[in-house]
Design a protein around this motif. Structure first.
Motif, PDB file in Angstrom:
ATOM      1  N   PRO A 196      -6.883  76.648  -7.495  1.00 17.60           N
ATOM      2  CA  PRO A 196      -7.859  75.551  -7.350  1.00 17.60           C
ATOM      3  C   PRO A 196      -9.076  75.727  -8.260  1.00 17.60           C
ATOM      4  N   ALA A 197      -9.535  76.958  -8.403  1.00 20.41           N
ATOM      5  CA  ALA A 197     -10.672  77.206  -9.299  1.00 20.41           C
ATOM      6  C   ALA A 197     -10.287  76.933 -10.745  1.00 20.41           C
ATOM      7  N   ALA A 198      -9.081  77.348 -11.126  1.00 19.49           N
ATOM      8  CA  ALA A 198      -8.616  77.106 -12.490  1.00 19.49           C
ATOM      9  C   ALA A 198      -8.524  75.613 -12.775  1.00 19.49           C
ATOM     10  N   ALA A 199      -8.117  74.840 -11.786  1.00 16.62           N
ATOM     11  CA  ALA A 199      -7.992  73.399 -11.976  1.00 16.62           C
ATOM     12  C   ALA A 199      -9.340  72.751 -12.265  1.00 16.62           C
ATOM     13  N   ILE A 200     -10.409  73.269 -11.664  1.00 19.94           N
ATOM     14  CA  ILE A 200     -11.740  72.710 -11.903  1.00 19.94           C
ATOM     15  C   ILE A 200     -12.160  72.931 -13.347  1.00 19.94           C
ATOM     16  N   PHE A 201     -11.774  74.057 -13.917  1.00 18.79           N
ATOM     17  CA  PHE A 201     -12.117  74.345 -15.311  1.00 18.79           C
ATOM     18  C   PHE A 201     -11.134  73.736 -16.308  1.00 18.79           C
ATOM     19  N   ARG A 202      -9.913  73.433 -15.863  1.00 14.35           N
ATOM     20  CA  ARG A 202      -8.868  73.035 -16.806  1.00 14.35           C
ATOM     21  C   ARG A 202      -8.392  71.591 -16.578  1.00 14.35           C
ATOM     22  N   ASP A 203      -7.843  71.331 -15.403  1.00 13.98           N
ATOM     23  CA  ASP A 203      -7.209  70.035 -15.151  1.00 13.98           C
ATOM     24  C   ASP A 203      -8.212  68.900 -15.014  1.00 13.98           C
ATOM     25  N   ASN A 204      -9.315  69.162 -14.317  1.00 14.32           N
ATOM     26  CA  ASN A 204     -10.295  68.092 -14.100  1.00 14.32           C
ATOM     27  C   ASN A 204     -10.929  67.606 -15.404  1.00 14.32           C
ATOM     28  N   PRO A 205     -11.390  68.518 -16.290  1.00 13.65           N
ATOM     29  CA  PRO A 205     -11.933  68.029 -17.569  1.00 13.65           C
ATOM     30  C   PRO A 205     -10.900  67.283 -18.396  1.00 13.65           C
ATOM     31  N   ALA A 206      -9.648  67.730 -18.342  1.00 10.14           N
ATOM     32  CA  ALA A 206      -8.593  67.055 -19.105  1.00 10.14           C
ATOM     33  C   ALA A 206      -8.466  65.594 -18.681  1.00 10.14           C
ATOM     34  N   ARG A 207      -8.640  65.324 -17.384  1.00 14.44           N
ATOM     35  CA  ARG A 207      -8.575  63.940 -16.912  1.00 14.44           C
ATOM     36  C   ARG A 207      -9.888  63.203 -17.153  1.00 14.44           C
ATOM     37  N   ALA A 208     -11.006  63.883 -16.966  1.00 10.71           N
ATOM     38  CA  ALA A 208     -12.307  63.229 -17.098  1.00 10.71           C
ATOM     39  C   ALA A 208     -12.580  62.744 -18.523  1.00 10.71           C
ATOM     40  N   PHE A 209     -12.113  63.498 -19.528  1.00 13.76           N
ATOM     41  CA  PHE A 209     -12.455  63.177 -20.914  1.00 13.76           C
ATOM     42  C   PHE A 209     -11.291  62.595 -21.700  1.00 13.76           C
ATOM     43  N   SER A 210     -10.196  62.281 -21.015  1.00 14.46           N
ATOM     44  CA  SER A 210      -9.067  61.633 -21.716  1.00 14.46           C
ATOM     45  C   SER A 210      -9.059  60.147 -21.409  1.00 14.46           C
ATOM     46  N   TYR A 211      -8.596  59.370 -22.362  1.00 11.42           N
ATOM     47  CA  TYR A 211      -8.491  57.920 -22.171  1.00 11.42           C
ATOM     48  C   TYR A 211      -7.515  57.342 -23.190  1.00 11.42           C
ATOM     49  N   GLN A 212      -7.103  56.141 -22.910  1.00 12.17           N
ATOM     50  CA  GLN A 212      -6.208  55.440 -23.816  1.00 12.17           C
ATOM     51  C   GLN A 212      -7.008  55.011 -25.049  1.00 12.17           C
ATOM     52  N   VAL A 213      -6.889  55.762 -26.108  1.00 14.95           N
ATOM     53  CA  VAL A 213      -7.656  55.489 -27.322  1.00 14.95           C
ATOM     54  C   VAL A 213      -7.221  54.149 -27.899  1.00 14.95           C
ATOM     55  N   ARG A 214      -8.208  53.278 -28.161  1.00 13.85           N
ATOM     56  CA  ARG A 214      -7.906  51.921 -28.632  1.00 13.85           C
ATOM     57  C   ARG A 214      -8.290  51.738 -30.094  1.00 13.85           C
TER      58      ARG A 214
END
Length: 313
Positions: A295-313
């Motif tokens: 769970p701690a690793a996910a806060i440093f790894r998975d959460n930022p990956a979702r927060a800063f990714s988007y469908q680039v237009r």
């Protein structure tokens, strides 16, 4: 449909490749409020990023917007020299941190400028009329005020929302001492139609109001706890209580951590401060002890990956 990407200073990457991330920091930054403490030294930025990487850090998101000495060309050099992914920001800070003359120059074309920096390239030397660099921003940075939003904040947020709708880019918000969070959500998400999943609420650790943090979490936005080891804020001594409490109520997937190093003295490698490495040297082990390793690793790894990714237009 194209897959979501994280837009870094060296190009778009798969979110899965972002890795262990400092989700809110500054390698280059200057403000009239911090005279003599400018972050403007390339070797120092490389040394700080290297120290972060030596502890397993793989990515840094720089929240320095237009007019704050963000030096995006130097960010690209830091990334090349250290192998660390770096995301740059467009946007505009509070008037206290920004030259009023620059604000007047961009007032009538702010949304257009944000979109251009996200899709074409940022302006060299923080000059809105300067050369366009072949480096794109990957987020929009805006700022609220102390327990409220002044006309400048509302105007900049309206432009940020327009740029988000045109590009999909996430919006990160500086909350002055952790306040005005609900005002921002009302404006950006309620009034301007920005999805909460594209909003990152910064500095939530600077207010120890657990009820406010829980209400912000209930919105679905990402929650950034940043700037550890600042003795004049409710940071380290209540940080874990907030993170553990939010995780226990089902919001672990929304949590982000960052160093928010804004002065030369705060750097670890060259300034004697906690700096970026503190996140992995001290905060990560504490979080692992409280929540468990994955769970701690996910806060440093998975959460930022979702927060800063988007469908680039």
């Amino acid at each position: 449909m194209a897959s979501a990407q994280v837009r870094t200073v060296l190009g778009d990457i798969d979110p899965a490749d972002l890795g262990v991330c400092d989700a809110h920091d500054h390698l280059f930054f200057r403000s009239p409020l911090f005279p003599g403490q400018e972050l403007d030294d390339l070797p120092a930025a490389i040394a700080e990023t290297t120290a972060f990487a030596q502890l397993g850090g793989q990515a840094v998101v720089q929240w320095s917007p237009l007019g704050t000495g963000r030096r995006v060309d130097a960010l690209a050099e830091v990334s090349r020299r250290t192998g660390v992914h770096i995301v740059a920001a467009t946007g505009l800070h509070q008037l206290a941190h920004t030259d009023p003359a620059l604000v007047e120059r961009v007032r009538d074309r702010l949304a257009e400028l944000f979109v251009d920096e996200l899709t074409v390239g940022v302006r060299a030397n923080d000059d809105p009329d300067g050369e366009t660099l072949p480096i794109k921003a990957g987020m929009i940075k805006v700022a609220g005020g102390f327990h409220g939003l002044d006309p400048h904040a509302r105007y900049v947020m309206a432009a940020a929302a327009e740029a988000h709708h045109a590009t999909g880019a996430p919006i990160g918000i500086h909350h002055e001492l952790g306040t005005a969070v609900l005002d921002v959500l009302d404006l950006l998400c309620g009034g301007l139609g920005v999805p909460t999943k594209s909003v990152i609420l910064g500095h939530l650790n600077r207010s120890a109001d657990l009820r406010l943090q829980s209400e912000a979490a209930a919105s679905g936005a990402f929650l950034a706890f940043d700037g550890p080891s600042r003795a004049n804020h409710a940071t380290d001594w209540r940080l874990l209580d907030s993170l553990v409490g939010l995780a226990a109520t089902g919001h672990a997937s929304q949590l982000l951590l960052g160093g928010d190093t804004t002065t030369a003295a705060a750097r670890s490698a060259t300034g004697g401060g906690p700096g970026m490495p503190y996140l992995l040297r001290r905060i990560r082990p504490q979080l692992e002890s409280e929540l468990g390793t994955e769970p701690a690793a996910a806060i440093f790894r998975d959460n930022p990956a979702r927060a800063f990714s988007y469908q680039v237009r």
